[in-house]
Design a protein around this motif. Structure first.
Motif, PDB file in Angstrom:
ATOM      1  N   GLY A 123      58.228  65.954 132.622  1.00  0.00           N
ATOM      2  CA  GLY A 123      59.154  64.914 132.203  1.00  0.00           C
ATOM      3  C   GLY A 123      59.983  64.307 133.308  1.00  0.00           C
ATOM      4  O   GLY A 123      60.816  63.434 133.047  1.00  0.00           O
ATOM      5  N   LYS A 124      59.754  64.702 134.569  1.00  0.00           N
ATOM      6  CA  LYS A 124      60.541  64.179 135.686  1.00  0.00           C
ATOM      7  C   LYS A 124      59.629  63.516 136.714  1.00  0.00           C
ATOM      8  O   LYS A 124      58.518  63.976 136.969  1.00  0.00           O
ATOM      9  CB  LYS A 124      61.336  65.301 136.360  1.00  0.00           C
ATOM     10  CG  LYS A 124      62.403  65.913 135.466  1.00  0.00           C
ATOM     11  CD  LYS A 124      63.187  66.970 136.227  1.00  0.00           C
ATOM     12  CE  LYS A 124      64.292  67.556 135.349  1.00  0.00           C
ATOM     13  NZ  LYS A 124      65.069  68.594 136.089  1.00  0.00           N
ATOM     14  N   ALA A 125      60.131  62.450 137.323  1.00  0.00           N
ATOM     15  CA  ALA A 125      59.372  61.748 138.354  1.00  0.00           C
ATOM     16  C   ALA A 125      59.319  62.591 139.622  1.00  0.00           C
ATOM     17  O   ALA A 125      60.352  63.062 140.099  1.00  0.00           O
ATOM     18  CB  ALA A 125      60.008  60.396 138.647  1.00  0.00           C
ATOM     19  N   ILE A 126      58.108  62.773 140.156  1.00  0.00           N
ATOM     20  CA  ILE A 126      57.965  63.467 141.438  1.00  0.00           C
ATOM     21  C   ILE A 126      57.545  62.506 142.540  1.00  0.00           C
ATOM     22  O   ILE A 126      57.637  62.842 143.723  1.00  0.00           O
ATOM     23  CB  ILE A 126      56.956  64.632 141.344  1.00  0.00           C
ATOM     24  CG1 ILE A 126      55.529  64.101 141.086  1.00  0.00           C
ATOM     25  CG2 ILE A 126      57.370  65.630 140.270  1.00  0.00           C
ATOM     26  CD1 ILE A 126      54.441  65.132 141.326  1.00  0.00           C
ATOM     27  N   PHE A 127      57.096  61.290 142.169  1.00  0.00           N
ATOM     28  CA  PHE A 127      56.506  60.381 143.146  1.00  0.00           C
ATOM     29  C   PHE A 127      56.547  58.963 142.584  1.00  0.00           C
ATOM     30  O   PHE A 127      56.377  58.756 141.375  1.00  0.00           O
ATOM     31  CB  PHE A 127      55.040  60.784 143.398  1.00  0.00           C
ATOM     32  CG  PHE A 127      54.292  59.910 144.367  1.00  0.00           C
ATOM     33  CD1 PHE A 127      54.427  60.075 145.726  1.00  0.00           C
ATOM     34  CD2 PHE A 127      53.419  58.936 143.905  1.00  0.00           C
ATOM     35  CE1 PHE A 127      53.717  59.284 146.617  1.00  0.00           C
ATOM     36  CE2 PHE A 127      52.704  58.144 144.782  1.00  0.00           C
ATOM     37  CZ  PHE A 127      52.847  58.316 146.148  1.00  0.00           C
ATOM     38  N   SER A 128      56.793  57.995 143.453  1.00  0.00           N
ATOM     39  CA  SER A 128      56.713  56.591 143.037  1.00  0.00           C
ATOM     40  C   SER A 128      55.944  55.798 144.076  1.00  0.00           C
ATOM     41  O   SER A 128      56.028  56.084 145.278  1.00  0.00           O
ATOM     42  CB  SER A 128      58.108  55.987 142.855  1.00  0.00           C
ATOM     43  OG  SER A 128      58.765  55.829 144.099  1.00  0.00           O
ATOM     44  N   LEU A 129      55.178  54.828 143.616  1.00  0.00           N
ATOM     45  CA  LEU A 129      54.352  54.011 144.499  1.00  0.00           C
ATOM     46  C   LEU A 129      54.368  52.570 144.026  1.00  0.00           C
ATOM     47  O   LEU A 129      54.281  52.307 142.820  1.00  0.00           O
ATOM     48  CB  LEU A 129      52.918  54.550 144.525  1.00  0.00           C
ATOM     49  CG  LEU A 129      51.858  53.738 145.289  1.00  0.00           C
ATOM     50  CD1 LEU A 129      50.906  54.667 146.029  1.00  0.00           C
ATOM     51  CD2 LEU A 129      51.047  52.864 144.329  1.00  0.00           C
ATOM     52  N   SER A 130      54.483  51.652 144.969  1.00  0.00           N
ATOM     53  CA  SER A 130      54.261  50.230 144.707  1.00  0.00           C
ATOM     54  C   SER A 130      53.076  49.795 145.552  1.00  0.00           C
ATOM     55  O   SER A 130      53.003  50.134 146.738  1.00  0.00           O
ATOM     56  CB  SER A 130      55.495  49.401 145.068  1.00  0.00           C
ATOM     57  OG  SER A 130      56.578  49.712 144.215  1.00  0.00           O
ATOM     58  N   ALA A 131      52.153  49.085 144.944  1.00  0.00           N
ATOM     59  CA  ALA A 131      50.952  48.651 145.657  1.00  0.00           C
ATOM     60  C   ALA A 131      50.693  47.179 145.372  1.00  0.00           C
ATOM     61  O   ALA A 131      50.917  46.710 144.247  1.00  0.00           O
ATOM     62  CB  ALA A 131      49.742  49.491 145.250  1.00  0.00           C
ATOM     63  N   SER A 132      50.216  46.471 146.381  1.00  0.00           N
ATOM     64  CA  SER A 132      49.906  45.053 146.254  1.00  0.00           C
ATOM     65  C   SER A 132      48.425  44.829 146.542  1.00  0.00           C
ATOM     66  O   SER A 132      47.884  45.395 147.502  1.00  0.00           O
ATOM     67  CB  SER A 132      50.759  44.223 147.224  1.00  0.00           C
ATOM     68  OG  SER A 132      50.500  42.844 147.080  1.00  0.00           O
ATOM     69  N   PHE A 133      47.786  44.036 145.697  1.00  0.00           N
ATOM     70  CA  PHE A 133      46.365  43.722 145.810  1.00  0.00           C
ATOM     71  C   PHE A 133      46.209  42.214 145.998  1.00  0.00           C
ATOM     72  O   PHE A 133      46.997  41.432 145.464  1.00  0.00           O
ATOM     73  CB  PHE A 133      45.616  44.156 144.549  1.00  0.00           C
ATOM     74  CG  PHE A 133      45.687  45.629 144.256  1.00  0.00           C
ATOM     75  CD1 PHE A 133      44.593  46.446 144.468  1.00  0.00           C
ATOM     76  CD2 PHE A 133      46.854  46.206 143.756  1.00  0.00           C
ATOM     77  CE1 PHE A 133      44.647  47.810 144.189  1.00  0.00           C
ATOM     78  CE2 PHE A 133      46.916  47.557 143.468  1.00  0.00           C
ATOM     79  CZ  PHE A 133      45.818  48.363 143.682  1.00  0.00           C
ATOM     80  N   GLN A 134      45.186  41.803 146.737  1.00  0.00           N
ATOM     81  CA  GLN A 134      44.996  40.389 147.052  1.00  0.00           C
ATOM     82  C   GLN A 134      43.533  39.990 146.896  1.00  0.00           C
ATOM     83  O   GLN A 134      42.627  40.754 147.248  1.00  0.00           O
ATOM     84  CB  GLN A 134      45.441  40.093 148.493  1.00  0.00           C
ATOM     85  CG  GLN A 134      45.320  38.626 148.898  1.00  0.00           C
ATOM     86  CD  GLN A 134      45.527  38.415 150.390  1.00  0.00           C
ATOM     87  OE1 GLN A 134      45.463  39.353 151.175  1.00  0.00           O
ATOM     88  NE2 GLN A 134      45.778  37.176 150.786  1.00  0.00           N
ATOM     89  N   GLN A 135      43.335  38.805 146.373  1.00  0.00           N
ATOM     90  CA  GLN A 135      42.009  38.195 146.396  1.00  0.00           C
ATOM     91  C   GLN A 135      41.713  37.799 147.840  1.00  0.00           C
ATOM     92  O   GLN A 135      42.492  37.072 148.462  1.00  0.00           O
ATOM     93  CB  GLN A 135      41.990  36.945 145.510  1.00  0.00           C
ATOM     94  CG  GLN A 135      40.661  36.212 145.457  1.00  0.00           C
ATOM     95  CD  GLN A 135      39.664  36.883 144.543  1.00  0.00           C
ATOM     96  OE1 GLN A 135      40.055  37.526 143.580  1.00  0.00           O
ATOM     97  NE2 GLN A 135      38.391  36.741 144.836  1.00  0.00           N
TER      98      GLN A 135
END
Length: 309
Positions: A123-135
């Motif tokens: 129930g707790k966050a251990i990791f966060s990620l933001s990712a960007s994808f491009q054509q």
């Protein structure tokens, strides 16, 4: 849990004696890494991953980063390629507990797609990620040249080097290794005996076997490998190393930029330097070069590093 992931969690411990020197390597171990990256889809934007049965006391950072990127990528059209990720390691992960990855579909634009992923245990966050994808699209193109280094075939394997230090490193020297590593700079265990050295680490790497052609998988395997040897560039500057000194360390944040296509089962040079360490934190930057000299990715990481007396 997928059958492949279940098999990975059950069988990795059996691979410890997979070679004559007691260090498991090669295609079977790599296949199990691929299985670990084959997440179970629970809902449209919710996935679940497991850790190897033979694990340290906490989840390896490269594993959770690779799994989170798999979760993000499975919500994005295949023609859009990941070009960057930014991640924070929030809490230590427990390898005995599955990790649930929740994907937030932040934006789907005309050429860019943005995803945010949270890894959760109990129930707790251990990791966060933001990712960007491009054509993919054409544009300006330049890159720094690769350093001049020996060919990987001329260098000893990590297993051959670690055999000399197995009595000091214990189980760490015998953990399964899905990534083949060849040290260009002197290995950190040997540098440690000589005192402080230049804040640099250079290694050749590749997946230790053959990978399927799925492009996202190759990116995720490189993401996994990017958390290996990077902070060595900090520690060698202070004449210390994991397992041999009283070092408390953990990845804090991690950023990767992917510049050009590559295969993770072909040799790439990981050239790492540390520009600064202060406040019990060390900063390291790394560049990945394909064997032909193509700059394929850049990484930056800050890690917690407490070198205790």
């Amino acid at each position: 849990m997928t059958e492949a992931a279940r098999q990975a969690a059950a069988d990795l411990a059996e691979l410890r004696a997979g070679t004559a020197d007691g260090v498991a390597t090669g295609q079977p171990v790599l296949d199990r890494l691929v299985a670990l990256l084959d997440l179970e889809r629970i809902e449209e934007n919710i996935f679940r991953g497991v850790s190897p049965a033979q694990s340290p006391v906490r989840v390896f950072g490269g594993q959770v980063a690779g799994q989170a990127l798999v979760a993000a990528g499975r919500t994005v059209p295949a023609e859009r390629k990941v070009h960057s990720l930014h991640a924070y390691f929030i809490r230590p992960g427990d390898p005995s507990v599955p990790i649930v990855y929740e994907v937030d579909r932040i934006r789907d634009g005309r050429t860019f797609t943005t995803r945010r992923v949270i890894g959760i245990q109990r129930g707790k966050a251990i990791f966060s990620l933001s990712a960007s994808f491009q054509q993919p699209e054409p544009g300006a193109d330049h890159a720094e040249p690769m350093p001049i280094v020996p060919d990987p075939e001329t260098l000893p394997t990590r297993a051959e080097i670690m055999r000399k230090h197995a009595d000091k490193l214990g189980d760490f020297a015998r953990l399964p290794r899905p990534i083949d590593i060849r040290y260009v700079t002197d290995p950190p265990w040997e540098l440690r005996d000589r005192g402080p050295a230049e804040a640099r680490s250079q290694v050749w790497m590749r997946a230790d076997g053959s990978l399927p052609g799925n492009e996202l998988l190759h990116v995720c395997v490189l993401t996994y490998a990017s958390d290996m040897t990077l902070l060595d560039a900090v520690l060698v500057r202070h004449g210390a190393y994991w397992g041999l000194d009283n070092v408390l360390g953990a990845s804090l944040d991690h950023a990767l930029w992917f510049h050009r296509p590559f295969r993770a089962d072909e040799w790439f040079l990981y050239d790492c330097v540390s520009p600064s360490a202060s406040g019990a934190r060390g900063l390291a930057t790394g560049r990945f070069f394909a064997r032909d000299g193509t700059l394929i990715a850049t990484v930056v990481q800050e890690g917690l590093l407490r070198i205790l007396d």
